[in-house]
Scaffold this motif. Structure first.
Motif, PDB file in Angstrom:
ATOM      1  N   TYR A  31      -4.767  28.553  19.129  1.00 47.60           N
ATOM      2  CA  TYR A  31      -3.564  29.014  18.236  1.00 47.60           C
ATOM      3  C   TYR A  31      -3.396  28.433  16.915  1.00 47.60           C
ATOM      4  CZ  TYR A  31       0.837  31.038  17.080  1.00 47.60           C
ATOM      5  OH  TYR A  31       1.890  31.779  16.155  1.00 47.60           O
ATOM      6  N   LEU A  32      -3.594  27.175  16.970  1.00 44.70           N
ATOM      7  CA  LEU A  32      -3.435  26.271  15.761  1.00 44.70           C
ATOM      8  C   LEU A  32      -4.152  26.602  14.629  1.00 44.70           C
ATOM      9  CD1 LEU A  32      -2.623  23.030  17.682  1.00 44.70           C
ATOM     10  CD2 LEU A  32      -0.870  24.587  16.693  1.00 44.70           C
ATOM     11  N   VAL A  33      -3.910  26.752  13.504  1.00 41.82           N
ATOM     12  CA  VAL A  33      -4.688  27.012  12.417  1.00 41.82           C
ATOM     13  C   VAL A  33      -4.809  25.925  11.255  1.00 41.82           C
ATOM     14  CG1 VAL A  33      -4.530  29.429  12.526  1.00 41.82           C
ATOM     15  CG2 VAL A  33      -3.119  28.323  11.320  1.00 41.82           C
ATOM     16  N   ALA A  34      -5.962  25.653  10.866  1.00 40.97           N
ATOM     17  CA  ALA A  34      -5.842  24.406  10.004  1.00 40.97           C
ATOM     18  C   ALA A  34      -5.816  25.094   8.481  1.00 40.97           C
ATOM     19  CB  ALA A  34      -7.229  23.915   9.776  1.00 40.97           C
ATOM     20  N   ASP A  35      -5.041  24.266   7.779  1.00 38.88           N
ATOM     21  CA  ASP A  35      -4.727  24.586   6.203  1.00 38.88           C
ATOM     22  C   ASP A  35      -5.560  23.848   5.510  1.00 38.88           C
ATOM     23  OD1 ASP A  35      -3.929  21.885   6.273  1.00 38.88           O
ATOM     24  OD2 ASP A  35      -1.943  22.211   6.134  1.00 38.88           O
ATOM     25  N   ALA A  36      -5.324  23.981   4.183  1.00 41.74           N
ATOM     26  CA  ALA A  36      -6.511  23.653   3.368  1.00 41.74           C
ATOM     27  C   ALA A  36      -6.838  21.873   3.461  1.00 41.74           C
ATOM     28  CB  ALA A  36      -6.044  23.722   1.709  1.00 41.74           C
ATOM     29  N   ALA A  37      -5.772  21.185   3.618  1.00 45.96           N
ATOM     30  CA  ALA A  37      -5.920  19.710   3.969  1.00 45.96           C
ATOM     31  C   ALA A  37      -6.480  19.337   5.062  1.00 45.96           C
ATOM     32  CB  ALA A  37      -4.414  18.984   3.506  1.00 45.96           C
ATOM     33  N   GLY A  38      -6.763  20.474   6.030  1.00 47.00           N
ATOM     34  CA  GLY A  38      -7.113  20.058   7.594  1.00 47.00           C
ATOM     35  C   GLY A  38      -6.100  19.860   8.496  1.00 47.00           C
ATOM     36  N   GLN A  39      -4.808  20.058   8.128  1.00 49.06           N
ATOM     37  CA  GLN A  39      -3.703  19.889   9.018  1.00 49.06           C
ATOM     38  C   GLN A  39      -3.471  21.223   9.962  1.00 49.06           C
ATOM     39  OE1 GLN A  39       0.445  19.070   7.454  1.00 49.06           O
ATOM     40  NE2 GLN A  39       0.199  17.051   8.323  1.00 49.06           N
ATOM     41  N   LEU A  40      -3.277  20.936  11.161  1.00 49.88           N
ATOM     42  CA  LEU A  40      -3.120  21.990  11.984  1.00 49.88           C
ATOM     43  C   LEU A  40      -1.663  22.539  12.055  1.00 49.88           C
ATOM     44  CD1 LEU A  40      -5.042  20.866  15.131  1.00 49.88           C
ATOM     45  CD2 LEU A  40      -5.743  22.258  13.205  1.00 49.88           C
ATOM     46  N   GLN A  41      -1.470  23.912  11.795  1.00 54.86           N
ATOM     47  CA  GLN A  41      -0.160  24.320  11.642  1.00 54.86           C
ATOM     48  C   GLN A  41       0.095  25.620  12.685  1.00 54.86           C
ATOM     49  OE1 GLN A  41       1.899  23.295   9.565  1.00 54.86           O
ATOM     50  NE2 GLN A  41       0.234  22.394   7.957  1.00 54.86           N
ATOM     51  N   VAL A  42       1.235  25.556  13.120  1.00 53.59           N
ATOM     52  CA  VAL A  42       1.662  26.542  14.020  1.00 53.59           C
ATOM     53  C   VAL A  42       2.408  27.633  13.281  1.00 53.59           C
ATOM     54  CG1 VAL A  42       3.135  26.881  16.141  1.00 53.59           C
ATOM     55  CG2 VAL A  42       2.436  24.640  15.309  1.00 53.59           C
ATOM     56  N   VAL A  43       1.547  28.918  13.543  1.00 50.67           N
ATOM     57  CA  VAL A  43       1.741  29.983  12.800  1.00 50.67           C
ATOM     58  C   VAL A  43       1.468  31.388  13.624  1.00 50.67           C
ATOM     59  CG1 VAL A  43       1.691  31.173  10.306  1.00 50.67           C
ATOM     60  CG2 VAL A  43       0.726  28.749  10.562  1.00 50.67           C
ATOM     61  N   PRO A  44       2.604  32.251  13.790  1.00 46.77           N
ATOM     62  CA  PRO A  44       3.922  32.028  13.480  1.00 46.77           C
ATOM     63  C   PRO A  44       4.678  30.931  14.310  1.00 46.77           C
ATOM     64  CG  PRO A  44       3.405  34.460  13.703  1.00 46.77           C
ATOM     65  CD  PRO A  44       2.267  33.599  14.184  1.00 46.77           C
ATOM     66  N   SER A  45       5.690  30.683  13.863  1.00 43.28           N
ATOM     67  CA  SER A  45       6.547  29.510  14.508  1.00 43.28           C
ATOM     68  C   SER A  45       8.146  29.926  14.310  1.00 43.28           C
ATOM     69  CB  SER A  45       6.103  28.223  13.875  1.00 43.28           C
ATOM     70  OG  SER A  45       6.797  27.245  14.628  1.00 43.28           O
ATOM     71  N   GLN A  46       8.770  29.473  15.043  1.00 45.87           N
ATOM     72  CA  GLN A  46      10.275  29.579  14.949  1.00 45.87           C
ATOM     73  C   GLN A  46      11.004  28.571  15.460  1.00 45.87           C
ATOM     74  OE1 GLN A  46      12.658  32.039  17.831  1.00 45.87           O
ATOM     75  NE2 GLN A  46      10.770  33.596  17.719  1.00 45.87           N
ATOM     76  N   SER A  47      12.372  28.431  15.230  1.00 51.01           N
ATOM     77  CA  SER A  47      13.120  27.641  15.841  1.00 51.01           C
ATOM     78  C   SER A  47      14.177  28.415  16.478  1.00 51.01           C
ATOM     79  CB  SER A  47      14.058  26.784  14.623  1.00 51.01           C
ATOM     80  OG  SER A  47      14.734  25.659  15.397  1.00 51.01           O
ATOM     81  N   PRO A  48      14.095  28.842  17.874  1.00 52.99           N
ATOM     82  CA  PRO A  48      14.931  29.643  18.904  1.00 52.99           C
ATOM     83  C   PRO A  48      16.376  29.335  18.353  1.00 52.99           C
ATOM     84  CG  PRO A  48      13.156  28.798  19.995  1.00 52.99           C
ATOM     85  CD  PRO A  48      13.138  27.920  18.743  1.00 52.99           C
ATOM     86  N   GLU A  49      17.473  30.116  18.287  1.00 50.94           N
ATOM     87  CA  GLU A  49      17.311  31.538  18.021  1.00 50.94           C
ATOM     88  C   GLU A  49      17.970  31.538  16.468  1.00 50.94           C
ATOM     89  OE1 GLU A  49      19.651  33.440  21.105  1.00 50.94           O
ATOM     90  OE2 GLU A  49      18.128  32.654  22.582  1.00 50.94           O
ATOM     91  N   ASN A  50      17.444  30.606  15.551  1.00 55.47           N
ATOM     92  CA  ASN A  50      18.042  30.355  14.395  1.00 55.47           C
ATOM     93  C   ASN A  50      17.331  30.989  13.081  1.00 55.47           C
ATOM     94  OD1 ASN A  50      19.942  29.241  12.726  1.00 55.47           O
ATOM     95  ND2 ASN A  50      19.386  27.287  13.103  1.00 55.47           N
ATOM     96  N   ARG A  51      18.044  30.942  11.945  1.00 53.37           N
ATOM     97  CA  ARG A  51      17.559  31.539  10.919  1.00 53.37           C
ATOM     98  C   ARG A  51      17.756  30.842   9.746  1.00 53.37           C
ATOM     99  NH1 ARG A  51      20.414  36.639   8.738  1.00 53.37           N
ATOM    100  NH2 ARG A  51      22.604  36.349   9.919  1.00 53.37           N
ATOM    101  N   PHE A  52      17.025  31.055   8.549  1.00 50.79           N
ATOM    102  CA  PHE A  52      17.385  30.138   7.288  1.00 50.79           C
ATOM    103  C   PHE A  52      17.636  31.237   6.113  1.00 50.79           C
ATOM    104  CE2 PHE A  52      12.734  30.219   8.194  1.00 50.79           C
ATOM    105  CZ  PHE A  52      12.235  30.738   7.213  1.00 50.79           C
ATOM    106  N   VAL A  53      18.221  30.690   5.075  1.00 52.12           N
ATOM    107  CA  VAL A  53      18.129  31.438   3.969  1.00 52.12           C
ATOM    108  C   VAL A  53      16.860  31.848   3.440  1.00 52.12           C
ATOM    109  CG1 VAL A  53      19.240  31.477   1.651  1.00 52.12           C
ATOM    110  CG2 VAL A  53      20.522  30.670   3.388  1.00 52.12           C
ATOM    111  N   GLY A  54      16.660  33.285   3.100  1.00 53.87           N
ATOM    112  CA  GLY A  54      15.112  33.594   2.744  1.00 53.87           C
ATOM    113  C   GLY A  54      14.450  34.076   3.716  1.00 53.87           C
ATOM    114  N   GLY A  55      14.766  34.172   4.807  1.00 49.02           N
ATOM    115  CA  GLY A  55      13.867  34.324   6.081  1.00 49.02           C
ATOM    116  C   GLY A  55      14.245  35.791   6.546  1.00 49.02           C
TER     117      GLY A  55
END
Length: 764
Positions: free
Chosen positions: A460-484
């Motif tokens: 599931y994890l995907v590498a970004d341009a720097a080689g770091q593994l990212q969790v995408v999609p991800s969430q912080s249950p059951e919260n939301r942020f401004v702009g989301g």
């Protein structure tokens, strides 16, 4: 030093003021009515059933598009598309979800022939597992005992009086157009058969035995006139597992003459489990019913033994949910009277089910975890299909919201796009090994699930341009942020909770594989993944950042503390190993509370656990008191606003007490890390710790007097001694060779042998 009886001077005014009893398979709520009693009945497998074969459809081809939006920082669009593709129905979609609701089996009604009552008392004896209702009426005295018999897995109601009495008994059920009912009464037996439309069938059977008097049938009622004693035996069966309910609902054949033996055998079976752990705190327990004690506590009158009662009650509730169970507690444990219960009375995998098990290991009730593990294993076959269909991944994917049928389908649009459930649930399998040191369990059950869950993240994890593994999609249950966006949960890249869960899961998988000496190549791959996961971050306020960016929260006082999972119940944050993140977690917790966080029962219990883990005894105590006084019914059942029973708060509060008394992260013992000042003197025995230890503690004047430790295996034991040095002796009083290093003492222990630690200043 009792705190093991709940009692009230009146019958229950509503369902959630009753006293619950349960074997795990069967459950009942006892209201204590007089002259008419209603006992509300449940069976753990009685879920309506029309959606038990629901399925997932292949949609993984849309995942790349969702990921591209989120990686580009287009969070609102990514959240919207992610839910359209991966979120299923239900939730905010306007379409009903397919989670089957947990259902009531029916009600047993009892009516006695007497007038007005006096000297009424309704009591739950937590130490015996028995509810007793007694009162006077006219010149007679009546007594009714109800218990969930752990020996025979039936419910028993025993009635006596000081004179002959007439008893009427009948079965009923709430009006339900989607359930076909048939009721029958024959001499000695009541039967209620039910069949849900497109769902499962069930049967309630009640055997009625009387000593003295005459029994007759009047319609669908049984009448016993002139009885000296009566015993009613309740059993329930369902077709949930493919058999007709009659095969499970087998008559027991008990008579009044069996009552004494039945009570004794139940009490032995119950106390064998409940009695392993015992907390006694010095102080005076008010001789008042619990509703008056609660009123006094809310008015500011000290009652330091009230949380002790709450702790004992929590262990009772966990036993009543699991002792003879195949299913773990749902949101309401095993007690529900509604055909449309809140949240379907379902399983929520984003804190509620996990919280129900927080006190299981440390509170010396390890058998209670078996229904949880069966729940996880039941899901694995379909969870593999769901992982492929939804995300194109190996391993397993578990839903955020579900029921008992083992179908891993997303059912809550707006919430359901989350991949952390399996990792969080796997934590409990690892704990079972940590606390038991049972290598066979690790090999046979824990490691296979850890490995299966790890396989999902490997793909599931995907590498970004720097080689770091990212969790995408991800969430912080059951919260939301401004702009989301305007959905209830914002999707993002590598939320803190998901990063912590994946790191802990893979770390546990590595430790398990090393212990079993298997999967060397996979261990190396898991280490590589851990090394490439994003670091946790500290935000602009000094808080532990909840998301990949330092977003403003839409709701700063949100009820969830998801990003603090590494503080509690996880082990990622530590005052010595990660001091900056430890302090940032404290700041996050305080900011939440400054914005009115902790406004549900379960949320407030998590707050108490977090402060206990931080070692802040005063704050932990304050929030434990708020949990009891602000979020409890007159029978101490936990409340979710506005007035909804959820069992997770009860069990989370129990875990908070355990966390105050003993912590064992990284298999290092820490005695009384957050002892409440309100408990200056006391003792506890039967605490369990990671590393396979059983611990007993005594304290006076707020300081430890003695600690005894018994290990399951031969090993080195490590004890934290931040404020005091310990003298260590074996069971014969001989000194044990010990080494000190950095605020720790280490010494060898042998399986089954008692080691006693005493602060050096008081050692003899």
């Amino acid at each position: 030093m009792s705190s093991r009886k709940l009692w009230l001077a009146s019958p229950a005014a509503d369902y959630i003021s009753g006293f619950p009893i349960g074997t795990g398979r069967l459950a009942a709520m006892v209201f204590g009515g007089a002259p008419t009693e209603r006992i509300a009945l449940n069976h753990e497998w009685l879920w309506r059933g029309p959606n038990r074969c629901r399925d997932t459809e292949p949609v993984a081809d849309r995942l790349a598009e969702v990921r591209n939006l989120l990686l580009a920082g287009r969070y609102e669009e990514g959240t919207r598309l992610g839910n359209q593709c991966l979120g299923g129905a239900g939730g905010t979609s306007g379409i009903p979800n397919r989670v089957d609701p947990y259902q009531p089996a029916g009600d047993l009604h009892l009516r006695l022939d007497h007038g007005e009552i006096a000297d009424y008392r309704r009591e739950l004896d937590i130490e015996q597992g028995v509810v007793c209702v007694q009162y006077g009426a006219g010149d007679a005295f009546f007594r009714r005992e109800c218990l969930a018999d752990l020996t025979h897995d039936v419910l028993l109601i025993h009635l006596t009086a000081s004179r002959a009495f007439t008893l009427r008994a009948w079965l009923g059920r709430i009006e339900d157009p989607g359930c076909l009912l048939r009721r029958e009464a024959v001499p000695g037996q009541l039967v209620l058969d039910g069949q849900f439309e497109r769902g499962i069938a069930f049967r309630v059977g009640v055997e009625v035995n009387a000593r003295g008097g005459e029994m007759r049938v009047e319609g669908d009622e049984l009448v016993v006139e002139g009885a000296e004693e009566a015993l009613l035996t309740v059993n329930i069966g369902t077709s949930a597992k493919g058999q007709a309910p009659v095969h499970e609902c087998v008559p027991a054949g008990f008579t009044c003459a069996d009552w004494t033996g039945l009570l004794e055998s139940h009490t032995r079976a119950y106390r064998r489990l409940f009695g392993r752990c015992r907390l006694d705190v010095a102080g005076h327990e008010p001789a008042l019913p619990i509703d008056e004690r609660l009123r006094n506590a809310r008015a500011g009158h000290a009652d330091p033994l009230l949380p002790v009662l709450y702790f004992n009650y929590g262990r009772y509730l966990l036993l009543a949910c699991t002792a003879r169970a195949e299913l773990p507690p749902n949101l309401q444990g095993k007690w529900n009277e509604d055909i449309r219960p809140p949240w379907e009375s379902d399983y929520h995998h984003d804190v509620n089910l996990q919280m129900a098990y927080w006190p299981a290991e440390a509170g010396h009730l390890p058998e209670s975890t078996e229904p949880l593990f069966q729940h996880l294993e039941r899901f694995v076959p379909h969870a593999r299909k769901a992982a492929r269909d939804l995300y194109g991944c190996d391993g397993v994917w578990f839903p955020i919201q579900t029921d008992v049928w083992g179908r891993a389908t997303p059912e809550s649009h707006g919430w359901a796009v989350w991949i952390g459930a399996a990792a969080w649930l796997a934590q409990h399998l690892w704990w079972r090994y940590e606390y038991s040191q049972d290598v066979e369990f690790l090999a046979r059950r824990a490691y296979p699930f850890l490995r299966e869950t790890a396989a999902f993240y490997e793909s599931y994890l995907v590498a970004d341009a720097a080689g770091q593994l990212q969790v995408v999609p991800s969430q912080s249950p059951e919260n939301r942020f401004v702009g989301g966006g305007d959905l209830p949960v914002s999707l993002c890249v590598s939320a803190t909770m998901d990063v912590v869960l994946i790191r802990e899961l893979l770390s546990h998988a590595i430790q398990a594989a090393e212990t079993l000496n298997v999967d060397q190549a996979r261990r190396e791959a898991w280490w590589d993944i851990i090394s490439r996961l994003p670091d946790l971050k500290v935000g602009r306020y000094g808080q532990l950042q909840e998301w990949n960016e330092d977003f403003e929260e839409v709701e700063p006082g949100h009820r969830h503390f998801s990003h603090l999972i590494g503080l509690y119940p996880g082990e990622a944050l530590d005052p010595e190993r990660t001091p900056d993140l430890w302090e940032a977690a404290r700041v996050s917790l305080e900011r939440r509370l400054d914005n009115a966080g902790g406004h549900t029962g379960w949320s407030r219990s998590w707050v108490a656990c977090l402060f206990a883990r931080l070692g802040q005894a005063g704050e932990a105590w304050e929030h434990l008191l708020h949990l009891v006084t602000d979020f409890a019914t007159d029978s101490l059942l936990d409340l979710h606003p506005p007035r909804i029973f959820q069992i997770d708060g009860n069990l989370g509060g129990t875990a908070a007490v355990l966390e105050m008394l003993l912590q064992s992260y990284h298999e290092e013992l820490h005695f009384l890390p957050a002892l409440p000042p309100a408990w200056p003197r006391g003792r506890v025995k039967g605490l369990c710790a990671r590393g396979g230890y059983t611990v007993a503690l005594t304290w006076a004047n707020g300081a430890l007097q003695t600690a005894t430790v018994v290990a399951r295996t031969d090993r080195e034991c490590t004890v934290l001694e931040p404020d005091v040095e310990f003298a260590v002796k074996d069971s014969h009083g001989n000194p044990v060779v010990a080494e000190r290093d950095g605020g720790r003492i280490r010494f060898d222990v042998r399986a089954g042998e008692v080691v006693t630690l005493t602060p050096a200043a008081t050692a003899r």
